[in-house]
Design a protein around this motif. Structure first.
Motif, PDB file in Angstrom:
ATOM      1  N   GLU A 212     -10.892   4.088   4.760  1.00 36.93           N
ATOM      2  CA  GLU A 212      -9.436   3.923   4.773  1.00 36.93           C
ATOM      3  C   GLU A 212      -8.858   4.316   6.124  1.00 36.93           C
ATOM      4  OE1 GLU A 212      -8.042   4.643   0.138  1.00 36.93           O
ATOM      5  OE2 GLU A 212      -8.501   6.371   1.391  1.00 36.93           O
ATOM      6  N   GLU A 215      -9.775   1.774   8.830  1.00 34.39           N
ATOM      7  CA  GLU A 215      -8.972   0.556   8.681  1.00 34.39           C
ATOM      8  C   GLU A 215      -7.535   0.821   9.162  1.00 34.39           C
ATOM      9  OE1 GLU A 215     -10.693  -1.991   7.306  1.00 34.39           O
ATOM     10  OE2 GLU A 215      -9.146  -3.513   7.217  1.00 34.39           O
ATOM     11  N   THR A 216      -6.983   1.963   8.738  1.00 30.37           N
ATOM     12  CA  THR A 216      -5.619   2.315   9.130  1.00 30.37           C
ATOM     13  C   THR A 216      -5.508   2.408  10.652  1.00 30.37           C
ATOM     14  OG1 THR A 216      -5.438   3.600   7.108  1.00 30.37           O
ATOM     15  CG2 THR A 216      -3.770   4.013   8.761  1.00 30.37           C
ATOM     16  N   SER A 389       0.561  -4.481   8.012  1.00 33.01           N
ATOM     17  CA  SER A 389      -0.650  -4.416   7.191  1.00 33.01           C
ATOM     18  C   SER A 389      -0.516  -3.381   6.088  1.00 33.01           C
ATOM     19  CB  SER A 389      -1.857  -4.046   8.053  1.00 33.01           C
ATOM     20  OG  SER A 389      -2.021  -4.957   9.103  1.00 33.01           O
ATOM     21  N   ILE A 391      -3.025  -1.111   3.725  1.00 32.11           N
ATOM     22  CA  ILE A 391      -4.425  -0.700   3.664  1.00 32.11           C
ATOM     23  C   ILE A 391      -4.731  -0.229   2.251  1.00 32.11           C
ATOM     24  CG2 ILE A 391      -6.138   0.975   4.500  1.00 32.11           C
ATOM     25  CD1 ILE A 391      -3.226   0.017   6.696  1.00 32.11           C
ATOM     26  N   TYR A 424     -10.484  -4.301   2.855  1.00 27.26           N
ATOM     27  CA  TYR A 424      -9.681  -3.093   2.729  1.00 27.26           C
ATOM     28  C   TYR A 424      -8.226  -3.256   3.158  1.00 27.26           C
ATOM     29  CZ  TYR A 424     -14.262  -1.098   2.199  1.00 27.26           C
ATOM     30  OH  TYR A 424     -15.523  -0.835   1.750  1.00 27.26           O
ATOM     31  N   SER A 425      -7.813  -4.456   3.500  1.00 27.38           N
ATOM     32  CA  SER A 425      -6.437  -4.581   3.960  1.00 27.38           C
ATOM     33  C   SER A 425      -5.917  -6.002   3.808  1.00 27.38           C
ATOM     34  CB  SER A 425      -6.337  -4.175   5.434  1.00 27.38           C
ATOM     35  OG  SER A 425      -7.064  -5.073   6.233  1.00 27.38           O
ATOM     36  N   SER A 427      -3.088  -8.212   5.936  1.00 29.43           N
ATOM     37  CA  SER A 427      -2.201  -8.221   7.096  1.00 29.43           C
ATOM     38  C   SER A 427      -1.312  -9.450   7.054  1.00 29.43           C
ATOM     39  CB  SER A 427      -3.017  -8.226   8.398  1.00 29.43           C
ATOM     40  OG  SER A 427      -3.697  -7.014   8.544  1.00 29.43           O
TER      41      SER A 427
END
Lengths: 454, 168
Positions: A212, A215-216, A389, A391, A424-425, A427
Motif C-alpha cells: 500500500e 503504491e501510495t 488515484s 489506493i 492496488y489502485s 487512477s
C-alpha cells in the motif's frame, strides 16, 4: 543487540531547535535499550546554505549554459549530508552520548556506478557494527554511497541514490543490520489518507502494508520514497513513519498476514501536471507500426509516457506537461512510413493541431499526392490534467467500485478523461482545476464513510 | 529466505518477469458522440456493478470505451449491453499478459521493446495498460505462449514465468 535505525529529513534537522528534537528521539531510543543508528539528510530546504538544492544551484552557477557533470553533481551534493552528520554527531556528544559521523562509504554502502541515481549493490556494515559494539551512535550520511571499483587500479567513486535517497539509506541499513525497526522522521504524523492541505479530515493510518505504501508513494504521496518501502518489504523490516515534532505514534508499515475485509481505500492522491494525447490512426493495420515508432521515439528521447491506452484505431498516453514543448517539437509534422503487404509504402504525417510548419510540410508532400500514399494522424491534446488515484488492495475486484467512483465524481462535477487500473489502485485523469475537488469527493465517499483498520 | 548482511542487493531496474495474468474477453463499446460524458458511462458501470461483474483495463477512447472481463462473464456482459441498446464488438479467447518491472517509469524503452516484439510475433495488442511496476497487454490466447516466449527472450529472462498457463 536491538538495533533501531532512525532517519531524520532535511526539515527535521533544519534548525538547532529541530535538531534538539531529533537528538531527543535518539536519546530516548538509547534509554529504551536500543542501539540507534542515525541517518540524516542535508540541513534544510532550498536556500539553506548546505541544502541539496542550494549546492546544486552553486554548481549550476558556474556556467548556467553547461549542464553539470553528474560526477561533479555527486561530489558537491554529498557534502550537504556529510556536514549534517558531523553536526548531529557533535550534538549527541554534547548531550553525553558518544556518536561518530560516517559517510556512505564508511557505512559500507556500495552502489553501482550510475552517478545521480545509483542502486545499492551491497552493504558492508562492519564499521557501523564496530561502532555499535563500542557503544557509539553511528550518524550516517543519507543519500550516498560509493561505486565498486572495476579493478585494483581504480578508486571507488562517490555516488548518490537519487530521489528519496536518505529513506533508501535508512531502509537498506536497517535490512543489512537486521534492525528491529526503521523509523523515518518527517514533518507529518505518519501516513495520511490524503494530503491534509486538500482534505481537512484526512486521517493518519495506524498501519499500512508495504504494498500500500509503495503504491501510495508511486502515485504521488511524498511521505516515504517507494524504494525504501520496497527494501523494507524485501527484507521484512518494520518501518515507522513518525513526526519529529510530536510524540504521536505515527504509522507502522509492515507485512499483514490477513488482508483487510473490504478492499479498504488507504488513500487518495493527486499528482502531476500532465497532458494527454490521443492519436487517431484510422487504419487498424498500420496502427501497430505507428504506435511502435512513437514508443521508440519516446524511449530514445528519455520521455516517460503513462496511462497508455490503445484501441484498434487509436493510441493515447499522458506525458509530463513540462515536456509539452519538447513533445510538440518532436512529433509535429513527423513522417512515419509503413510498409504495405505488397511492399509499397504508405506515409503518415503526425498532426498536433494546425501550425505553419505543418501546413508547409503538408503542402510539400501534397505535390506528390498522385505518387505517394500520404495520410494524416490527427492528435487530440487534453492539456492541464492531473492524475487522481485511489489506493486499495483488490480495488477492482469489487464490481460496483467503478460505478461508485464515476457517480461520486459526476456528482462533484468532475469529468474523467482516462482510467488506469492496477491490482492496488485506480487512477483517473481529470482536469487539474478539478483535481482537488475529485480528491475531496473520493475521500469523503470511500475513506470517510468506510473506516476500516487492518 | 532472508539474505545475510553482506549479500544485500537492492532490486535492479529491468523487467523481471513475463506471464499470463488471466484469460479474458475484450469488449469495445461504441458510444454516440452525445454519450461520451461520465454521466453516460455511469449507466454502463452501474449495470455491471449491479450484476457483480468486475471490469479490468477500462479505457476511454474517442469513440467509446473498452474493457476486459473474465471469460465466464462474457455472456452476462453481452446480455446487458444488448439490453441497454449499445453497439459493441467483442473478442473472446484473449489473455492479459503482464510484463513486470521495478520502477517502470524510470526506465525508457520497455514499451517500445514490448510493441516491437509483439509486432514481430504477429501478435495484435488489443489493449495496453501500464502502472509503475508493470505493463499489461491484452492479446489473443492463441498467440500467448509464443508472445511470452519472445518477450522473455527480449528481456533476457530465464526460468519459469509467474503467470498462469493458458488453459487448452
Amino acid at each position: 543487540m536491538k538495533i533501531l535505525v532512525q532517519k531524520f529529513g532535511g526539515t527535521s534537522v533544519a534548525t538547532p531547535e529541530n535538531r534538539d528534537l531529533c537528538a531527543a528521539k535518539v536519546v530516548q531510543a538509547k534509554e529504551d535499550g536500543y542501539s540507534p543508528v542515525v541517518v540524516v539528510s542535508a540541513i534544510g530546504r532550498k536556500g539553506a546554505p548546505y541544502a541539496t538544492d542550494t549546492l546544486i544551484d552553486e554548481l549550476r552557477s558556474v556556467d548556467p549554459a553547461t549542464k553539470p557533470d553528474l560526477h561533479e553533481y555527486d561530489m558537491i551534493v554529498t557534502v550537504g549530508e556529510v556536514i549534517s552528520t558531523a553536526i548531529m554527531a557533535q550534538l549527541l556528544r554534547s548531550k553525553g552520548y558518544p556518536a561518530k559521523s560516517m559517510t556512505g562509504y564508511q557505512a559500507g554502502i556500495i552502489t553501482d556506478d550510475r552517478h545521480g541515481d545509483a542502486r545499492i549493490q551491497r552493504i558492508d556494515p562492519r564499521y557501523v557494527m564496530k561502532a555499535l559494539e563500542q557503544g557509539i551512535i553511528p550518524v550516517v550520511a543519507g543519500f550516498q554511497g560509493v561505486s565498486e571499483p572495476d579493478s585494483p587500479d581504480h578508486h571507488p567513486e562517490i555516488t548518490t541514490l537519487g530521489r528519496g535517497g536518505s529513506d533508501t539509506t535508512a531502509a537498506a541499513l536497517g535490512a543489512a543490520l537486521g534492525a528491529s525497526a526503521v523509523e523515518i522522521y518527517t514533518d507529518v504524523n505518519g501516513v495520511m489518507t490524503a494530503d491534509p492541505k486538500i482534505v481537512k479530515d484526512a486521517v493518519t493510518l495506524d498501519t499500512v502494508t508495504y504494498l500500500e505504501i509503495a503504491e501510495t508513494a508511486h502515485l504521488g504521496a511524498k511521505v516515504l520514497h517507494p524504494r525504501a518501502a520496497e527494501i523494507a518489504m524485501d527484507y521484512n523490516i518494520p518501518l515507522w513513519v513518525k513526526d519529529t515534532f510530536t510524540n504521536e505514534r505515527g504509522t507502522l508499515v509492515t507485512h499483514v498476514e490477513t488482508p483487510p475485509k473490504w478492499p479498504r481505500v488507504t488513500g487518495v492522491t493527486s499528482s502531476g501536471k500532465v497532458v494527454y494525447f490521443d492519436f487517431i490512426v484510422g487504419e487498424p493495420r498500420d496502427k501497430a507500426r505507428i504506435e511502435l515508432e512513437l514508443f521508440r521515439l519516446f524511449a530514445a528521447s528519455k520521455v516517460s509516457i503513462y496511462m497508455i491506452s490503445a484501441s484498434p484505431t487509436s493510441v493515447g498516453f499522458a506525458v509530463e506537461r513540462s515536456l509539452l514543448p519538447r513533445i510538440q517539437e518532436m512529433l509535429q509534422g513527423l513522417i512515419i512510413p509503413t510498409e504495405l503487404p505488397d511492399g509499397s509504402l504508405r506515409w503518415y504525417i503526425l498532426s498536433l493541431g494546425d501550425s505553419a510548419g505543418l501546413q508547409g510540410q503538408r503542402a510539400l508532400m501534397d505535390r506528390f499526392a498522385d505518387r505517394i500514399d500520404l495520410r494524416v494522424v490527427e492528435a487530440t491534446m487534453t492539456e492541464n490534467c492531473s492524475v487522481v488515484s485511489m489506493i486499495s488492495g483488490q480495488i477492482l475486484k469489487t464490481p460496483a467500485v467503478l460505478a461508485e467512483v464515476a457517480e461520486t465524481l459526476d456528482a462533484a462535477g468532475v469529468e474523467i478523461y482516462q482510467i488506469a487500473d492496477t491490482e492496488y489502485s485506480l487512477s483517473l485523469l481529470v482536469l487539474e482545476s478539478e483535481a482537488e475537488r475529485a480528491v475531496q469527493a473520493l475521500h469523503a465517499h470511500f475513506v470517510g464513510q468506510r473506516p476500516e483498520s487492518i | 529466505m532472508r539474505k545475510g548482511p553482506n549479500t544485500l542487493f537492492e532490486k535492479v531496474r529491468g523487467v523481471s518477469d513475463v506471464g499470463i495474468e488471466v484469460e479474458c474477453a475484450h469488449l469495445v463499446v461504441d458510444l454516440p458522440p452525445d454519450q461520451r460524458t461520465p454521466a453516460r458511462h455511469l449507466r454502463i458501470y452501474k449495470e455491471f456493478g449491479a450484476a457483480a461483474i468486475p471490469l479490468q483495463m477500462i479505457k476511454m477512447h474517442p469513440g467509446g470505451i473498452s474493457f476486459a472481463v473474465e471469460r465466464e462473464r462474457l455472456a452476462d456482459v453481452r446480455e446487458i449491453l444488448t439490453r441497454m441498446g449499445y453497439r459493441y464488438q467483442y473478442t473472446d479467447e484473449m489473455v492479459i499478459i503482464s510484463v513486470i518491472s521495478v520502477n517502470m517509469r524510470e526506465m525508457y524503452g520497455v514499451m517500445a521493446k514490448i510493441a516491437e516484439t509483439l509486432l514481430e510475433a504477429d501478435t495484435e495488442i488489443a489493449q495496453l495498460g501500464d502502472s509503475h511496476d508493470s505493463v499489461l497487454c491484452i492479446v489473443p490466447k492463441r498467440n500467448a505462449q509464443e508472445a511470452i516466449k519472445r518477450l522473455r527472450k527480449t528481456f533476457n529472462l530465464r526460468g519459469a514465468s509467474h503467470g498462469k498457463e493458458a488453459r487448452p
